[in-house]
Write an enzyme that holds these catalytic residues in place. Structure first.
Site, mmCIF file in Angstrom:
data_model
loop_
_atom_site.group_PDB
_atom_site.id
_atom_site.type_symbol
_atom_site.label_atom_id
_atom_site.label_comp_id
_atom_site.label_asym_id
_atom_site.label_seq_id
_atom_site.Cartn_x
_atom_site.Cartn_y
_atom_site.Cartn_z
ATOM 1 N N SER A 186 0.845 -1.184 0.000
ATOM 2 C CA SER A 186 0.000 0.000 0.000
ATOM 3 C C SER A 186 0.888 1.243 0.000
ATOM 4 O O SER A 186 1.794 1.352 -0.834
ATOM 5 C CB SER A 186 -0.952 -0.039 1.198
ATOM 6 N N ARG A 255 -13.065 6.881 8.166
ATOM 7 C CA ARG A 255 -12.668 5.475 8.232
ATOM 8 C C ARG A 255 -13.690 4.575 7.544
ATOM 9 O O ARG A 255 -13.319 3.575 6.912
ATOM 10 C CB ARG A 255 -12.505 5.049 9.689
ATOM 11 N N ASP A 424 -8.584 -5.791 -5.894
ATOM 12 C CA ASP A 424 -8.245 -4.530 -5.238
ATOM 13 C C ASP A 424 -8.857 -3.368 -6.019
ATOM 14 O O ASP A 424 -8.556 -3.178 -7.202
ATOM 15 C CB ASP A 424 -6.718 -4.386 -5.188
ATOM 16 N N HIS A 461 -7.834 -4.873 -1.344
ATOM 17 C CA HIS A 461 -6.580 -4.237 -0.949
ATOM 18 C C HIS A 461 -6.004 -4.850 0.317
ATOM 19 O O HIS A 461 -4.778 -4.885 0.500
ATOM 20 C CB HIS A 461 -6.823 -2.739 -0.749
ATOM 21 N N ASP A 462 -6.860 -5.349 1.200
ATOM 22 C CA ASP A 462 -6.392 -5.929 2.461
ATOM 23 C C ASP A 462 -5.705 -7.278 2.301
ATOM 24 O O ASP A 462 -5.243 -7.852 3.300
ATOM 25 C CB ASP A 462 -7.559 -6.086 3.442
#
Length: 480
Positions: A186, A255, A424, A461-462
């Site tokens: 990232s 968030r 992603d 993405h995680d």
């Protein structure tokens, strides 16, 4: 009418307001580390490197002195050639793995250790909290040594390369002349590339996972709306909320927006579907679907554990990231001018207390479409006019622009591992393909590029945090 989700935010504001009043009644000063209701942004014990040598920043600012919080694992060998610098994502601390001083599991706990991706039987691993952060390194919540007050939004604008330069000050302090590898995912994958581009002779190998070589409009837009959520929270108070109520409502929303970009739609389809939290209750305007409660929980966990100003500054640094030649030359010219001004005793046009969060002079207007020929490398290097070398746009199925190829040409002989994930949406897999292709077009024959399909990972993405088998295995094999 009762809105439990809104009531909860108002209740927290009231609690924080009472804490601020109690602090004021005890005559605590703003510079006190215990003043006000804002939390202590820490994740446990770290080592601290304090630099008293000024750090000149890319956009004109300067940190007269600064701290870098870091943690280490493994042992450094005699010639200090086995060092891996692990770079973090936007809001991560230096606590990538548990230590004797802090036994809590780290954010890459299953990737660091004997026989793992970052094998501590072989390597000495260093992880830092970036400058601009709030987990021990100097950032907006830190004390400005010039006046004893918090920097807040007087903190200077940062770039990813500024973060890297600060990290290399730490390496100098530790006597590390050259890294075995620069590794990151990232924002950390941006740093791993930037470290090698900035200090090519001091980096051996590069690992960049789910990152990019220049930020693209979609990810910039997503980070912009997160910052907007914070700036629009009345408690943000132009960044001067320390000792008062922090902008927790804006942080929670920021968030929640970010969490949407961290996973994938197919994964959420499997995980949540259209299920409601309680199907026996009537529909509600507050979180009702399982996916809504998940986002609400993610926002709740985060809103008081990370400094809002740090999120603003660090995310802006991500937006400014561009390893293209033109941007690098422009930044270099600014630095030269600023260095000259400082030597002459001037400010070089830079005002430390000037907020850079400004609006453009004119609003956006649609522009006529421009058409460019595709860039074709002529085999004669990249010393010519890049402006005529091809399109500035690169996307799925297109070649990287000449400017980016030229910017990465300094890495023509570095072994590089580039990894992406098809699911992603924050850093789409074509952005990692762009990195790999640009490096190859620059003459690098040591590029390993892997892309995990949706069958291999739906975690979006995680994935870099979760997939020990694929991500960890490829990193371990590449590092040797």
């Amino acid at each position: 009418m009762s809105f439990p989700c809104v009531d909860a935010l108002e209740s927290r504001s009231a609690t924080l307001r009472q804490q601020a009043a109690a602090s004021a009644s005890q005559s605590r000063t703003e510079s006190s580390s215990s003043s006000g209701p804002e939390p202590s942004y820490t994740v446990g014990a770290t080592q601290i490197f304090h630099s008293t040598s000024p750090l000149l920043l890319d956009h004109g600012g300067q940190l007269v002195e600064f701290d870098i919080a870091y943690e280490t694992w493994g042992e450094m060998n005699a010639d200090r050639s086995n060092v891996i610098l692990l770079h973090t994502g936007l809001s991560a601390s230096s606590h990538a793995h548990s230590t004797a001083a802090n036994p809590q599991p780290g954010w890459w706990e299953k990737f660091i250790g004997p026989g793992l991706a970052l094998d501590t039987n072989k390597y000495f691993v260093i992880c830092t909290n970036v400058i601009g952060g709030c987990y021990g390194s100097t950032g907006p919540s830190s004390i400005d040594p010039s006046d004893g007050k918090r920097y807040a939004t007087r903190f200077p604008l940062l770039t990813i390369t500024d973060m890297v330069r600060a990290q290399f000050r730490l390496l100098d302090h530790l006597g590390v002349e050259k890294l075995h590898a620069s590794v990151g995912s990232s924002m950390g994958g941006m740093q791993s590339l930037a470290a090698a581009v900035t200090f090519p002779e001091r980096v051996g190998r590069i690992v960049s996972i789910s990152a990019c070589a220049r930020s693209h409009p979609y990810s910039i837009a997503m980070r912009y709306v997160q910052r907007k959520a914070i700036l629009n929270d009345p408690n943000w108070n132009r960044g001067y909320y320390y000792g008062q109520i922090p902008p927790h409502v804006g942080m929670k929303l920021a968030r929640e927006i970010a969490t949407i970009t961290y996973r994938s739609g197919p994964e959420w389809e499997q995980r949540f579907g259209r299920r409601r939290a309680d199907k026996d209750k009537p529909p509600a305007l507050c979180p009702d679907f399982l996916v809504e409660t998940y986002l609400d929980h993610a926002g709740e966990k985060f809103c008081l554990t990370y400094d809002p100003n740090s999120l603003i500054y660090v995310s802006k640094a991500m937006d400014l990231f561009d390893l293209g030649r033109e941007n690098r030359l422009a930044i270099k010219a600014k630095r030269v001018e600023r260095e000259r001004a400082l030597k002459e005793g001037g400010q070089g046009g830079y005002q430390q207390d000037a907020c850079s969060l400004t609006l453009p002079d004119t609003p956006y207007e649609e522009q006529p479409e421009e058409h460019h020929d595709e860039f074709e490398r002529d085999g004669l290097g990249f010393g010519g006019d890049l402006a005529s070398g091809g399109s500035s746009y690169s996307g799925p199925g297109q070649k990287p622009p000449a400017d980016l190829v030229a910017g990465l040409s300094v890495l023509w002989d570095h072994p590089v591992l580039v990894m992406g994930v098809a699911s992603d949406i924050l850093f789409p897999a074509w952005q990692q393909r762009e990195i790999a292709e640009a490096l190859k077009m620059a003459g690098n024959r040591n590029v390993a590029h892997y892309e995990l399909s949706e069958e291999q990972s739906l975690f979006g993405h995680d994935t870099f945090l979760l997939d020990v088998k694929n991500v960890g295995g490829m990193v371990r094999n590449f590092l040797g």
